[in-house]
Design an enzyme around this catalytic site. Structure first.
Site, PDB file in Angstrom:
ATOM      1  N   GLU A   1     -17.306  41.015  31.988  1.00  0.00           N
ATOM      2  CA  GLU A   1     -16.212  40.999  31.005  1.00  0.00           C
ATOM      3  C   GLU A   1     -15.098  40.043  31.427  1.00  0.00           C
ATOM      4  O   GLU A   1     -14.596  39.282  30.605  1.00  0.00           O
ATOM      5  CB  GLU A   1     -15.685  42.434  30.859  1.00  0.00           C
ATOM      6  CG  GLU A   1     -14.723  42.625  29.698  1.00  0.00           C
ATOM      7  CD  GLU A   1     -14.131  44.042  29.689  1.00  0.00           C
ATOM      8  OE1 GLU A   1     -14.883  45.009  29.970  1.00  0.00           O
ATOM      9  OE2 GLU A   1     -12.932  44.163  29.440  1.00  0.00           O
TER      10      GLU A   1
ATOM     11  N   HIS B   1     -14.722  47.033  41.702  1.00  0.00           N
ATOM     12  CA  HIS B   1     -14.402  48.331  41.100  1.00  0.00           C
ATOM     13  C   HIS B   1     -14.489  49.404  42.188  1.00  0.00           C
ATOM     14  O   HIS B   1     -15.543  49.554  42.818  1.00  0.00           O
ATOM     15  CB  HIS B   1     -15.415  48.709  40.018  1.00  0.00           C
ATOM     16  CG  HIS B   1     -15.424  47.842  38.791  1.00  0.00           C
ATOM     17  ND1 HIS B   1     -14.737  48.170  37.646  1.00  0.00           N
ATOM     18  CD2 HIS B   1     -16.042  46.672  38.521  1.00  0.00           C
ATOM     19  CE1 HIS B   1     -14.950  47.241  36.724  1.00  0.00           C
ATOM     20  NE2 HIS B   1     -15.741  46.319  37.226  1.00  0.00           N
TER      21      HIS B   1
ATOM     22  N   ASP C   1      -7.705  50.139  36.634  1.00  0.00           N
ATOM     23  CA  ASP C   1      -8.467  49.673  35.466  1.00  0.00           C
ATOM     24  C   ASP C   1      -7.911  50.370  34.223  1.00  0.00           C
ATOM     25  O   ASP C   1      -7.703  51.583  34.212  1.00  0.00           O
ATOM     26  CB  ASP C   1      -9.954  50.013  35.649  1.00  0.00           C
ATOM     27  CG  ASP C   1     -10.842  49.282  34.652  1.00  0.00           C
ATOM     28  OD1 ASP C   1     -11.730  48.551  35.104  1.00  0.00           O
ATOM     29  OD2 ASP C   1     -10.654  49.453  33.430  1.00  0.00           O
TER      30      ASP C   1
ATOM     31  N   HIS D   1     -13.635  40.825  40.955  1.00  0.00           N
ATOM     32  CA  HIS D   1     -12.956  42.104  41.127  1.00  0.00           C
ATOM     33  C   HIS D   1     -13.945  43.149  41.606  1.00  0.00           C
ATOM     34  O   HIS D   1     -15.077  43.217  41.147  1.00  0.00           O
ATOM     35  CB  HIS D   1     -12.260  42.575  39.840  1.00  0.00           C
ATOM     36  CG  HIS D   1     -13.132  42.526  38.623  1.00  0.00           C
ATOM     37  ND1 HIS D   1     -13.412  41.358  37.950  1.00  0.00           N
ATOM     38  CD2 HIS D   1     -13.788  43.505  37.957  1.00  0.00           C
ATOM     39  CE1 HIS D   1     -14.193  41.625  36.921  1.00  0.00           C
ATOM     40  NE2 HIS D   1     -14.445  42.918  36.909  1.00  0.00           N
TER      41      HIS D   1
HETATM   42  P1  AMP Z   1     -16.331  43.670  34.387  1.00  0.00           P
HETATM   43  O1  AMP Z   1     -15.862  42.234  34.224  1.00  0.00           O
HETATM   44  O2  AMP Z   1     -17.545  43.943  33.538  1.00  0.00           O
HETATM   45  O3  AMP Z   1     -16.545  44.058  35.818  1.00  0.00           O
HETATM   46  O4  AMP Z   1     -15.207  44.623  33.814  1.00  0.00           O
HETATM   47  C1  AMP Z   1     -13.860  44.244  33.742  1.00  0.00           C
HETATM   48  C2  AMP Z   1     -12.986  45.460  33.885  1.00  0.00           C
HETATM   49  O5  AMP Z   1     -11.643  45.046  33.756  1.00  0.00           O
HETATM   50  C3  AMP Z   1     -13.234  46.552  32.833  1.00  0.00           C
HETATM   51  O6  AMP Z   1     -13.494  47.786  33.497  1.00  0.00           O
HETATM   52  C4  AMP Z   1     -11.913  46.591  32.039  1.00  0.00           C
HETATM   53  O7  AMP Z   1     -11.563  47.884  31.633  1.00  0.00           O
HETATM   54  C5  AMP Z   1     -10.919  46.017  33.041  1.00  0.00           C
HETATM   55  N1  AMP Z   1      -9.768  45.359  32.419  1.00  0.00           N
HETATM   56  C6  AMP Z   1      -9.796  44.403  31.462  1.00  0.00           C
HETATM   57  N2  AMP Z   1      -8.544  44.020  31.135  1.00  0.00           N
HETATM   58  C7  AMP Z   1      -7.714  44.749  31.909  1.00  0.00           C
HETATM   59  C8  AMP Z   1      -6.282  44.838  32.048  1.00  0.00           C
HETATM   60  N3  AMP Z   1      -5.462  44.085  31.315  1.00  0.00           N
HETATM   61  N4  AMP Z   1      -5.762  45.721  32.943  1.00  0.00           N
HETATM   62  C9  AMP Z   1      -6.585  46.506  33.689  1.00  0.00           C
HETATM   63  N5  AMP Z   1      -7.930  46.463  33.611  1.00  0.00           N
HETATM   64  C10 AMP Z   1      -8.495  45.614  32.731  1.00  0.00           C
END
Ligand code: AMP
Length: 129
Positions: free
Chosen positions: A87, A94, A28, A92
């Protein structure tokens, strides 16, 4: 096409940790804690519980192997797991090296250099099997 599909396709760079024919794991970019890893199905699906049960169980199986490698690579009390997706609308998991409850909250963020990201990704990858 989601940002994670672009990462899987190599159109956007990432710090890759592990991969097989169905799943891709990478760091991440805005980690809660050092080693915070995302495990993503290559098939683009928005919500985890819209996966078939088989796809869901395969995702958990792959995440299990990544979590084992992560625990060996990064000092922590345990590996926490969370699924949110508010987001990025591409499933995905975590996986977060956790020592205090704040590590599992998405408000505490760790700043890492490019070299640190590369080193952690390589260390986790070396423990993955
Ligand atoms: P969520 O959709 O709320 O579970 O969070 C999305 C996660 O993806 C967040 O923790 C971001 O920091 C991560 N994220 C977003 N864009 C990227 C990227 N280009 N590379 C790695 N992680 C990412």
């Amino acid at each position: 096409m989601s940002i994670f599909t672009k990462i899987i396709n190599g159109e956007i760079p990432s710090y890759k940790v592990a991969e097989n024919d169905k799943f891709f794991a990478f760091l991440d970019i805005n980690p809660n804690a050092k080693g915070h890893t995302l495990v993503v199905p290559k098939k683009e699906e928005n919500k985890i519980f819209d996966l078939s049960k088989e796809e869901y169980l395969e995702l958990m199986d792959f995440s299990y192997s990544v979590a084992k490698a992560l625990k060996k690579a990064v000092p922590c009390k345990r590996i926490g797991m969370s699924v949110v997706g508010l987001e990025v609308p591409h499933v995905h998991v975590h996986l977060i090296p956790t020592s205090i409850m704040a590590d599992m909250q998405f408000t505490k963020k760790e700043k890492l250099t490019n070299d640190e990201f590369i080193e952690i990704a390589n260390t986790i990858a070396a423990h993955f099997n």
